[in-house]
Design an enzyme around this catalytic site. Structure first.
Site, PDB file in Angstrom:
ATOM      1  N   HIS A  68       0.137  -5.287   4.562  1.00 27.59           N
ATOM      2  CA  HIS A  68      -0.922  -6.307   4.636  1.00 27.59           C
ATOM      3  C   HIS A  68      -1.230  -6.941   3.273  1.00 27.59           C
ATOM      4  O   HIS A  68      -2.292  -7.542   3.103  1.00 27.59           O
ATOM      5  CB  HIS A  68      -2.201  -5.711   5.218  1.00 27.59           C
ATOM      6  CG  HIS A  68      -2.056  -5.263   6.641  1.00 27.59           C
ATOM      7  ND1 HIS A  68      -1.607  -6.101   7.638  1.00 27.59           N
ATOM      8  CD2 HIS A  68      -2.286  -4.074   7.237  1.00 27.59           C
ATOM      9  CE1 HIS A  68      -1.574  -5.436   8.789  1.00 27.59           C
ATOM     10  NE2 HIS A  68      -1.969  -4.202   8.571  1.00 27.59           N
ATOM     11  N   HIS A 153       4.795   3.312   1.467  1.00 28.88           N
ATOM     12  CA  HIS A 153       3.970   2.804   2.560  1.00 28.88           C
ATOM     13  C   HIS A 153       4.858   2.673   3.798  1.00 28.88           C
ATOM     14  O   HIS A 153       5.610   1.710   3.934  1.00 28.88           O
ATOM     15  CB  HIS A 153       3.402   1.451   2.130  1.00 28.88           C
ATOM     16  CG  HIS A 153       2.232   1.018   2.945  1.00 28.88           C
ATOM     17  ND1 HIS A 153       0.981   1.547   2.769  1.00 28.88           N
ATOM     18  CD2 HIS A 153       2.121   0.129   3.956  1.00 28.88           C
ATOM     19  CE1 HIS A 153       0.149   0.992   3.632  1.00 28.88           C
ATOM     20  NE2 HIS A 153       0.816   0.122   4.368  1.00 28.88           N
ATOM     21  N   HIS A 180      -2.589   6.523   7.790  1.00 25.44           N
ATOM     22  CA  HIS A 180      -4.048   6.711   7.748  1.00 25.44           C
ATOM     23  C   HIS A 180      -4.545   8.084   8.180  1.00 25.44           C
ATOM     24  O   HIS A 180      -5.755   8.257   8.361  1.00 25.44           O
ATOM     25  CB  HIS A 180      -4.767   5.628   8.564  1.00 25.44           C
ATOM     26  CG  HIS A 180      -4.687   4.271   7.946  1.00 25.44           C
ATOM     27  ND1 HIS A 180      -5.510   3.223   8.298  1.00 25.44           N
ATOM     28  CD2 HIS A 180      -3.866   3.774   6.974  1.00 25.44           C
ATOM     29  CE1 HIS A 180      -5.208   2.142   7.591  1.00 25.44           C
ATOM     30  NE2 HIS A 180      -4.206   2.450   6.790  1.00 25.44           N
TER      31      HIS A 180
HETATM   32 FE   FE2 Z   1      -0.237  -0.507   6.086  1.00 22.46          FE
END
Ligand code: FE2
Length: 273
Positions: A68, A153, A180
Site C-alpha cells: 500500500h 512484506h 498483521h
Molecule cells: Fe501490506
C-alpha cells in the site's frame, strides 16, 4: 546493538499506540535503532508526510512500506525528500524512492535497512530474493554495515521462511510483515540471523487484521461489497520484535517478541530489564 522492529501500524489507533509506547520503550530499553512499518498508517492504507514525521518524532529511525506504499498519492513525492522512508526494493524500476537505507544508530553504528515484498498471492513484482541478494552483496554484514535488517512484506509464511534462510548469516534480522498477526516462531537461525515470520500489527486486534469487523464479515458471508474497509478504532497493541546484535559480527545474540497495550498478552524483552 539494541534494535526494535514495530509491525504494521494500522490507522489512528495504531498511531496512538506508537505515541503512547514508543518513546518510553526507546528510553527504557536504551534502543539504538527503531524501525516502524508504516504502510497501513493513514486510514489503513498508505502513509502521509505528517504521519511519517509523527513516527520519527516518536522515536522511529526508519519507516518501511509495502503493497500500500502509494495509496496516499503524496508518498510518491515526499519519499524523495525524506531521508528514512523506504519502499520495497523490488518495486518496478521507475518507482520513486529506494528500497534500502543506511542509517546511523544511536551508538554510532551503521545499520542497513532493506524492505522487500513477496510475490506469492501478491502482485507480480521483480524477484525479491535477487534484489535482496544484490543489497547484501553490496554491503556485507560486519564490514559495510554493523547491522542489517530485512522487512519482508509478504503474504505466504513459506516465502517469508525462505527469505529468512536465504539471508541467514548475512543479516541481523529478517522479519515478516503484512499478515498483521504476530507469530510465535521468533528465534535465531543457525547462521546467526534473528527471524520472525510476522511481527504482527500495531493496531486494534478486535478487528479483522486491523479493519472494523463489519465489512469483512459481510464480504465473507455474502460475497458482496457493501462499503469501505475502515480501520478498527479500539485500543491498539504495539506489536513487534526486539533483538540484540553482536557489535563485532552484526549477528543476533537475543530475540524477544514485543506486545504492549491493547488486548494481546503483554510481552517485553526481559533481557533489557
Ligand atoms: Fe501490506
Amino acid at each position: 546493538m539494541r534494535i526494535l522492529f514495530v509491525g504494521d501500524v494500522v490507522g489512528r489507533s495504531g498511531r496512538n499506540a506508537i505515541a503512547e509506547y514508543l518513546p518510553d520503550a526507546k528510553r527504557d530499553w536504551k534502543l539504538d535503532l527503531v524501525v516502524v512499518n508504516g504502510e497501513n498508517a493513514a486510514g489503513g492504507f498508505g502513509i502521509t508526510e505528517a504521519i511519517y514525521h509523527e513516527f520519527i518524532d516518536a522515536g522511529a529511525d526508519v519507516v518501511t512500506l509495502g503493497n500500500h506504499a502509494w495509496r496516499q498519492r503524496e508518498a510518491l513525492v515526499f519519499i524523495e525528500r525524506v531521508p528514512a522512508l523506504i519502499r520495497p526494493v523490488n518495486f518496478p524500476k521507475n518507482n520513486p524512492g529506494k528500497g534500502a537505507a543506511m542509517i546511523e544508530a544511536a551508538n554510532g553504528g551503521r545499520v542497513l535497512v532493506i524492505n522487500a515484498q513477496g510475490r506469492v498471492f501478491m502482485e507480480p513484482l521483480n524477484d525479491p530474493f535477487a534484489m535482496v541478494e544484490r543489497e547484501l552483496e553490496a554491503c556485507k554484514l560486519g564490514e559495510g554495515a554493523d547491522a542489517i535488517i530485512v522487512d519482508f512484506h509478504a503474504e505466504a509464511t513459506s516465502e517469508k521462511q525462505a527469505m529468512g534462510h536465504f539471508c541467514d548469516g548475512r543479516a541481523s534480522l529478517v522479519v515478516g510483515t503484512h499478515t498483521h498477526i504476530p507469530t510465535s516462531d521468533y528465534r535465531i537461525l543457525g547462521g546467526g540471523t534473528a527471524y520472525m515470520t510476522d511481527a504482527g500489527m500495531t493496531g486494534d486486534y478486535n478487528s479483522v487484521i486491523g479493519m472494523d469487523k463489519e465489512e469483512p464479515l459481510t464480504r465473507f458471508t455474502t460475497g458482496l461489497t457493501t462499503g469501505r474497509y475502515e480501520p478498527a478504532n479500539g485500543v491498539a497493541t504495539l506489536s513487534g520484535v526486539a533483538i540484540e546484535t553482536d557489535d563485532a559480527t552484526g549477528l543476533a545474540t537475543r530475540i524477544a517478541p514485543v506486545r504492549l497495550g491493547g488486548t494481546l498478552a503483554p510481552a517485553k524483552p526481559d533481557f533489557w530489564m
